[in-house]
Write a protein that holds these residues in place. Structure first.
Motif, PDB file in Angstrom:
ATOM      1  N   ARG A  14      -7.419  -3.478  40.673  1.00  0.00           N
ATOM      2  CA  ARG A  14      -8.794  -3.745  40.324  1.00  0.00           C
ATOM      3  C   ARG A  14      -8.911  -5.080  39.593  1.00  0.00           C
ATOM      4  NH1 ARG A  14      -9.859  -1.451  44.000  1.00  0.00           N
ATOM      5  NH2 ARG A  14     -10.265   0.758  44.230  1.00  0.00           N
ATOM      6  N   VAL A  54     -23.818  -0.910  39.901  1.00  0.00           N
ATOM      7  CA  VAL A  54     -23.196   0.204  39.170  1.00  0.00           C
ATOM      8  C   VAL A  54     -21.705  -0.032  38.999  1.00  0.00           C
ATOM      9  CG1 VAL A  54     -22.611   2.653  39.315  1.00  0.00           C
ATOM     10  CG2 VAL A  54     -24.946   1.896  39.807  1.00  0.00           C
ATOM     11  N   ARG A  55     -21.049  -0.506  40.035  1.00  0.00           N
ATOM     12  CA  ARG A  55     -19.600  -0.702  39.949  1.00  0.00           C
ATOM     13  C   ARG A  55     -19.230  -1.931  39.133  1.00  0.00           C
ATOM     14  NH1 ARG A  55     -20.332   2.786  43.826  1.00  0.00           N
ATOM     15  NH2 ARG A  55     -18.645   4.154  44.513  1.00  0.00           N
ATOM     16  N   ALA A  57     -20.909  -2.769  36.483  1.00  0.00           N
ATOM     17  CA  ALA A  57     -21.057  -2.272  35.112  1.00  0.00           C
ATOM     18  C   ALA A  57     -19.837  -1.460  34.687  1.00  0.00           C
ATOM     19  CB  ALA A  57     -22.328  -1.438  34.990  1.00  0.00           C
ATOM     20  N   ARG A  58     -19.262  -0.708  35.611  1.00  0.00           N
ATOM     21  CA  ARG A  58     -18.057   0.062  35.281  1.00  0.00           C
ATOM     22  C   ARG A  58     -16.882  -0.845  34.942  1.00  0.00           C
ATOM     23  NH1 ARG A  58     -18.328   4.395  40.318  1.00  0.00           N
ATOM     24  NH2 ARG A  58     -20.204   5.532  39.610  1.00  0.00           N
ATOM     25  N   ARG A  59     -16.915  -2.073  35.438  1.00  0.00           N
ATOM     26  CA  ARG A  59     -15.854  -3.044  35.118  1.00  0.00           C
ATOM     27  C   ARG A  59     -16.152  -3.828  33.837  1.00  0.00           C
ATOM     28  NH1 ARG A  59     -13.067  -4.465  40.035  1.00  0.00           N
ATOM     29  NH2 ARG A  59     -13.349  -2.700  41.447  1.00  0.00           N
ATOM     30  N   GLU A  62     -22.505  -6.383  32.457  1.00  0.00           N
ATOM     31  CA  GLU A  62     -23.879  -5.882  32.373  1.00  0.00           C
ATOM     32  C   GLU A  62     -24.718  -6.513  33.487  1.00  0.00           C
ATOM     33  OE1 GLU A  62     -25.871  -5.935  28.623  1.00  0.00           O
ATOM     34  OE2 GLU A  62     -23.987  -5.860  27.514  1.00  0.00           O
ATOM     35  N   ALA A  81     -27.949   3.062  35.421  1.00  0.00           N
ATOM     36  CA  ALA A  81     -26.656   3.606  35.001  1.00  0.00           C
ATOM     37  C   ALA A  81     -26.287   2.898  33.707  1.00  0.00           C
ATOM     38  CB  ALA A  81     -25.596   3.369  36.075  1.00  0.00           C
ATOM     39  N   ASP A  82     -25.216   3.325  33.069  1.00  0.00           N
ATOM     40  CA  ASP A  82     -24.755   2.634  31.871  1.00  0.00           C
ATOM     41  C   ASP A  82     -24.461   1.171  32.216  1.00  0.00           C
ATOM     42  OD1 ASP A  82     -24.923   4.935  30.394  1.00  0.00           O
ATOM     43  OD2 ASP A  82     -22.787   5.428  30.525  1.00  0.00           O
ATOM     44  N   ASP A 407     -15.418  -0.348  45.771  1.00  0.00           N
ATOM     45  CA  ASP A 407     -14.583  -0.964  44.737  1.00  0.00           C
ATOM     46  C   ASP A 407     -13.885  -2.205  45.272  1.00  0.00           C
ATOM     47  OD1 ASP A 407     -15.042   0.591  42.435  1.00  0.00           O
ATOM     48  OD2 ASP A 407     -13.788   2.200  43.221  1.00  0.00           O
TER      49      ASP A 407
END
Length: 429
Positions: A14, A54-55, A57-59, A62, A81-82, A407
Motif C-alpha cells: 500500500r 473513501v479509500r 481518507a483511509r490512507r 482528507e 465517511a471519516d 485499493d
C-alpha cells in the motif's frame, strides 16, 4: 491457502500519502457521490469519486468533494465517511438542473467555492469530468496548487460513436476539454486507448498522461458461494437469465439488449431479461422505460422483460449473481465498470468490442464486433448451451477482477499526487 498458491495476484504494497498531500479537493460539479448510480447523470463517475475519496481518507488524506447543491433536503456539508466531506455548492437555484444547462452555472460555482470556508486549504485539486475541469483550471490557478484531471468520457469520442438519433456534444465541451487537457498538471486516463486518443487529438505527451483504471469492490461484488451452471436445454431447468445494467440512453444500447433477447429466445424460448437503470442523457425519450417496453411488445418479448429502477450497490451485486450472462452492448464506453463488476461476480459478459470494454473484458466474456443483435445472441447462446464454458469463463472473469481492486487504484492515485506535488515544489524552488 496463500494467494500465490491459489494462482491469484499477490497484493501490492500500500502506497502511503506523499508528505505534501494531506488535503485534496475533488470536483464533481454535475453529479454527487451521494447520487444513485444508474439514474439521472449518476453512473461510474459517481462510484469512482466515492470509492477514491473513501479509500484516500483511509490512507490519511482528507478529502472535500465539491458538487452542485441539487437536493434541497440535504445540508450544506455531508460526512460521507471519516475524513470525507461532500460540500454542496450553491450555483444557481438549489435543486435539480439538467446537465446541458450546467455550463451556465460554472462561473457561479467557481465563485461559491472561492468563498467556501475551506478555500485555499487544500494541497491538490482532482477534477472529474470536463465541467469540473473547467472549474478546476480557475481554482488551481488562484490557489496555486496542482490540478489532476480525469475526464471519464470525452466529447470527441462520443461524437465519433453517436447512437442513431442521438445529439452530438456541443463545441463548448470540445474546446473546454482541449484547454483542460493542455493545462492540467496531469491527465489521468482509464485505459491505454483513452491515452492514445488524447495523444492523437491534443498532442499530449506520455509524461502528462497516466493510466489509472477504475476498480471494483471485491468485498461486495463476488461470486456466489455455490455457483450453479445448469444446462438450459435439459427439461426442468430454470429459465436462463440475462441482465443489462446502466443508464437508459442510446449510448448504452438497452435497445440492443432487448433485440438480443428476441434472438436468443429463438433457441432458448424461456430466456428472460432484467434491465436495471433509469432514463438519462440526451437520449431520454428514445430509450427510456416506456420506449423500451414498446420495443419489447413489438418484438413479442414483453412478458420476458423486467425493467427495474436503479438499485443500491448491495442489491446490484445480488442481481449480477442471479444472472447467467450480462449484456454490455454500449456504442461507446470509456471504461466498462459494469463488465468488471459482473466478472467479479463470476458472470460471463457479452460486450460490444469498443475500446473501454475491450480493456476490461478478458477471459471473462466475449467481445462482439458491432451491434447486430444476432451476433450478440450467438455469443449468449454459446454460454447458455455449455455449462463448462460458462464455468471456465466465470473463473477467468474472477481472476481479471481480482487484479482491479479500488485499493490498487488508490495506490496509483497517491503516486501521481506525489509526482505532481513534487514537480510544483521544484518549480517553486
Amino acid at each position: 491457502m496463500s494467494a500465490s498458491a491459489a494462482g491469484l495476484p499477490m497484493p501490492t504494497p500500500r502506497v502511503t500519502p506523499p508528505p505534501g498531500v494531506r488535503r485534496v479537493a475533488m470536483l464533481s460539479v454535475h453529479t454527487s457521490p451521494l447520487d444513485q448510480p444508474g439514474t439521472g447523470d449518476g453512473g461510474g463517475l459517481n462510484v469512482t469519486v466515492r470509492e477514491q475519496a473513501v479509500r484516500l481518507a483511509r490512507r490519511g488524506v482528507e478529502v472535500d468533494v465539491f458538487t452542485r447543491w441539487s437536493d434541497p433536503s440535504l445540508p450544506a456539508t455531508v460526512a460521507l465517511a471519516d475524513g470525507v466531506r461532500v460540500q454542496h455548492v450553491q450555483a444557481g437555484r438549489i435543486g435539480p438542473l439538467d446537465k446541458d444547462e450546467m455550463a451556465n452555472q460554472l462561473c457561479a460555482f467557481v465563485l461559491a467555492v472561492q468563498r467556501h470556508p475551506s478555500a485555499g486549504g487544500h494541497d491538490l485539486l482532482h477534477a472529474h469530468y470536463w465541467l469540473s475541469g473547467w472549474v478546476g483550471r480557475r481554482l488551481a490557478e488562484r490557489w496555486r496548487i496542482p490540478l489532476v484531471q480525469t475526464f471519464h468520457t470525452l466529447g470527441v469520442l462520443k461524437n465519433a460513436t453517436l447512437a442513431p438519433g442521438d445529439r452530438p456534444e456541443p463545441a463548448l465541451r470540445l474546446v473546454a476539454e482541449e484547454r483542460v487537457a493542455r493545462e492540467a498538471d496531469r491527465v489521468l486516463v482509464l485505459t491505454c486507448g483513452e491515452a492514445r486518443l488524447l495523444h492523437r487529438t491534443y498532442g499530449l505527451s506520455g509524461s502528462r498522461l497516466t493510466v489509472v483504471p477504475a476498480g471494483v469492490d471485491l468485498d461486495r461484488f463476488r461470486a456466489p458461494d455455490v455457483p450453479t451452471f445448469e444446462h438450459f436445454e435439459e427439461a426442468g431447468a430454470r429459465p436462463p437469465q440475462l441482465l443489462f445494467v446502466g443508464r437508459l440512453q442510446p449510448l448504452k444500447g438497452p435497445d440492443v439488449a432487448i433485440r438480443t433477447l428476441a434472438e436468443v429466445r429463438r433457441r432458448f424460448p424461456t430466456t428472460r431479461l432484467r434491465i436495471v437503470g433509469g432514463a438519462s442523457g440526451s437520449g431520454q425519450g428514445r430509450s427510456g422505460p416506456h420506449e423500451l417496453r414498446a420495443l419489447a411488445r413489438e418484438l413479442g418479448v414483453d412478458a420476458a422483460v423486467e425493467i427495474e429502477p436503479a438499485v443500491d450497490q448491495d442489491t446490484l451485486a445480488s442481481r449480477y449473481r442471479a444472472a447467467d450472462v450480462v449484456l454490455a452492448p454500449s456504442r461507446s464506453e470509456t471504461f466498462g465498470l459494469v463488465a468488471l463488476e459482473a466478472q467479479a461476480c463470476g458472470v460471463p459478459v457479452v460486450a460490444a468490442d469498443v475500446a473501454g470494454l475491450e480493456a476490461v473484458v478478458g477471459g471473462g466474456g466475449t467481445l462482439v464486433p458491432g451491434h447486430d443483435p444476432a451476433d450478440h445472441a450467438r455469443a449468449v447462446c454459446a454460454y447458455l448451451a455449455d455449462p463448462d464454458l460458462r464455468a471456465a469463463t466465470a473463473t477467468a472473469g474472477i481472476q481479471t477482477a481480482r487484479s482491479a481492486s479500488w485499493d490498487q487504484t488508490v495506490d496509483r492515485l497517491l503516486t501521481v499526487y506525489g509526482e505532481v506535488a513534487g514537480a510544483r515544489e521544484e518549480l517553486a524552488g
